[in-house]
Scaffold this active site. Sequence first.
Site, PDB file in Angstrom:
ATOM      1  CD  GLU A  95      -3.184  -0.802   2.047  1.00 17.63           C
ATOM      2  OE1 GLU A  95      -3.887  -1.770   2.307  1.00 17.63           O
ATOM      3  OE2 GLU A  95      -3.351   0.314   2.562  1.00 17.63           O
ATOM      4  CB  CYS A 108       3.632   7.143   3.403  1.00 15.32           C
ATOM      5  SG  CYS A 108       4.335   5.963   4.554  1.00 15.32           S
ATOM      6  CB  CYS A 115       9.636  -5.709   8.079  1.00 14.30           C
ATOM      7  SG  CYS A 115      11.116  -4.905   8.751  1.00 14.30           S
ATOM      8  CB  CYS A 119      10.093  -3.219  15.612  1.00 21.77           C
ATOM      9  SG  CYS A 119      11.641  -2.675  14.849  1.00 21.77           S
ATOM     10  CB  CYS A 122       6.318  -2.849  13.936  1.00 24.63           C
ATOM     11  SG  CYS A 122       6.015  -2.555  12.186  1.00 24.63           S
ATOM     12  N   GLY A 168       8.534  -2.169   5.546  1.00 25.45           N
ATOM     13  CA  GLY A 168       9.897  -2.610   5.239  1.00 25.45           C
ATOM     14  C   GLY A 168      10.990  -1.705   5.776  1.00 25.45           C
ATOM     15  CD  GLU A 169      15.652  -0.330   7.894  1.00 30.33           C
ATOM     16  OE1 GLU A 169      14.878   0.026   8.807  1.00 30.33           O
ATOM     17  OE2 GLU A 169      16.443   0.450   7.347  1.00 30.33           O
ATOM     18  CG  LEU A 223      16.103   7.067  19.674  1.00 23.34           C
ATOM     19  CD1 LEU A 223      17.458   6.446  19.395  1.00 23.34           C
ATOM     20  CD2 LEU A 223      16.261   8.554  20.041  1.00 23.34           C
ATOM     21  CG  HIS A 224      10.987   3.402  18.536  1.00 20.23           C
ATOM     22  ND1 HIS A 224      10.293   4.475  18.023  1.00 20.23           N
ATOM     23  CD2 HIS A 224      11.141   2.538  17.495  1.00 20.23           C
ATOM     24  CE1 HIS A 224      10.030   4.268  16.750  1.00 20.23           C
ATOM     25  NE2 HIS A 224      10.540   3.109  16.392  1.00 20.23           N
ATOM     26  CG  ASN A 300      -1.599   4.775  15.073  1.00 15.94           C
ATOM     27  OD1 ASN A 300      -2.660   5.320  15.360  1.00 15.94           O
ATOM     28  ND2 ASN A 300      -0.610   5.404  14.475  1.00 15.94           N
ATOM     29  CB  CYS A 343       1.470   5.557  12.175  1.00 18.19           C
ATOM     30  SG  CYS A 343       3.178   5.137  11.960  1.00 18.19           S
TER      31      CYS A 343
HETATM   32  N1  SAH Z   1      11.718   0.211   8.939  1.00 21.29           N
HETATM   33  C1  SAH Z   1      11.742   1.652   8.860  1.00 21.29           C
HETATM   34  C2  SAH Z   1      10.610   2.180   8.023  1.00 21.29           C
HETATM   35  C3  SAH Z   1       9.228   2.004   8.623  1.00 21.29           C
HETATM   36  S1  SAH Z   1       8.781   3.575   9.147  1.00 21.29           S
HETATM   37  C4  SAH Z   1      11.729   2.226  10.254  1.00 21.29           C
HETATM   38  O1  SAH Z   1      11.421   1.491  11.202  1.00 21.29           O
HETATM   39  O2  SAH Z   1      12.076   3.392  10.430  1.00 21.29           O
HETATM   40  C5  SAH Z   1       7.431   3.431  10.078  1.00 21.29           C
HETATM   41  C6  SAH Z   1       7.505   4.205  11.381  1.00 21.29           C
HETATM   42  O3  SAH Z   1       6.304   3.901  12.064  1.00 21.29           O
HETATM   43  C7  SAH Z   1       8.663   3.752  12.278  1.00 21.29           C
HETATM   44  O4  SAH Z   1       9.157   4.804  13.062  1.00 21.29           O
HETATM   45  C8  SAH Z   1       7.963   2.727  13.140  1.00 21.29           C
HETATM   46  O5  SAH Z   1       8.648   2.537  14.323  1.00 21.29           O
HETATM   47  C9  SAH Z   1       6.597   3.356  13.324  1.00 21.29           C
HETATM   48  N2  SAH Z   1       5.549   2.391  13.708  1.00 21.29           N
HETATM   49  C10 SAH Z   1       5.455   1.100  13.387  1.00 21.29           C
HETATM   50  N3  SAH Z   1       4.362   0.548  13.951  1.00 21.29           N
HETATM   51  C11 SAH Z   1       3.739   1.521  14.636  1.00 21.29           C
HETATM   52  C12 SAH Z   1       2.536   1.585  15.409  1.00 21.29           C
HETATM   53  N4  SAH Z   1       1.762   0.522  15.591  1.00 21.29           N
HETATM   54  N5  SAH Z   1       2.207   2.771  15.941  1.00 21.29           N
HETATM   55  C13 SAH Z   1       2.977   3.870  15.748  1.00 21.29           C
HETATM   56  N6  SAH Z   1       4.100   3.862  15.023  1.00 21.29           N
HETATM   57  C14 SAH Z   1       4.489   2.709  14.468  1.00 21.29           C
END
Ligand code: SAH
Length: 371
Positions: A95, A108, A115, A119, A122, A168-169, A223-224, A300, A343
Amino acid sequence: MTDQARLNLLGMTRPQLADFFAQRGEKPFRAVQVLKWMHQRGCGDFEQMSDLAKSARAWLAEAAEIRAPEVVLEQSAADGTRKWLLRLDDGNCIETVFIPEEGRGTLCVSSQVGCALGCSFCSTARQGFNRNLTAAEIIGQLQVARQRLQPSEGQSRVVTNVVLMGMGEPLLNFDAVAAAVSLMLEDHAYGLSRRRVTVSTVGVVPGIDRLRETEPVALALSLHAVDDALRDQLVPLNRKYPLDQVLAACRRYVGRGGHHDRITMEYVLLEGVNDSPDQARALARRLRDVPCKINLIPFNPYPGSPYRRPGEAAIARFRDILVQAGYTTITRRPRGDDIDAACGQLVGRVAERARRGPSAGGERVPSGTAA
Ligand code: SAH
């Protein structure tokens, strides 16, 4: 000649296309002409390329094609967010989401089907890794958006920014991502400035360095957490590239060369996990020597997700500590609520669909990830 034998020109960079023409005894400027037809005019039919000789059009139609992923579903939200479900040649689906904002429009895009990084918060992670997208499948997402979005009067382009924040990464699919990015920047293709294309990564250190050397566009780091033990749990790749190494790579990225003034630090807020005032203060301390701004992304939730989104008060308190410490801090809000364009949701649903086939239900999209 069968379809499989035709070369898809859509994902080829300008030098690759120039080689392709040179090998067939054509002048390099043919590459520029074809780039413009494909990426500026959205034309996928050689016959319509009126500035090419008839003979060139004929051999191109035999040897090559211009093919973007096929749109199988399109949805529009009340706030203008649009999403497309795209089917790839092998039946996998991805998507792409368009997020309009005041004065800009952000697309986006996805870089992989699924992936591999796992994480913990995710939804894509749950689907595992399927495969890398090709450069044509990545740039094809821009092609689709451009074809589906009509500029309003006086507007030269609708997509002004691209973020690789879909599924994806991106730095684990480096070559295809770099080729697609070079087309986003290429004057004869999309002509976006480096600051308007953002690669988001969990912190693949060699990839960050390679990107700096080859296509230094804007960088976002997921970062998180700023404590290695917690980040190991949230982002398992941290065990391979711990915080010190990742942040050092970020400093190198903005340093010498001066391509970018700041990294965007993404921080998903998870209730009771990484949202305390102490953690906000630790974040502020840890980033002191990294030129950056901070994007807070309230989690989310998705069905079965192990985390919760903090309440508004906790989000505001966390943000205020960062603002007081001097950081530009943005709290991302979900967009496209009525089509569930939030997201991190898209991705899981997409992968579900990818496995079940595009006809299966599920109407979620990725996020309002506009950085
Ligand atoms: N793999 C790359 C690209 C994905 S970006 C990366 O991790 O940066 C997607 C962004 O959304 C990342 O910052 C990821 O951590 C965040 N994300 C993933 N799942 C999420 C969720 N359930 N709620 C909020 N943010 C989320």
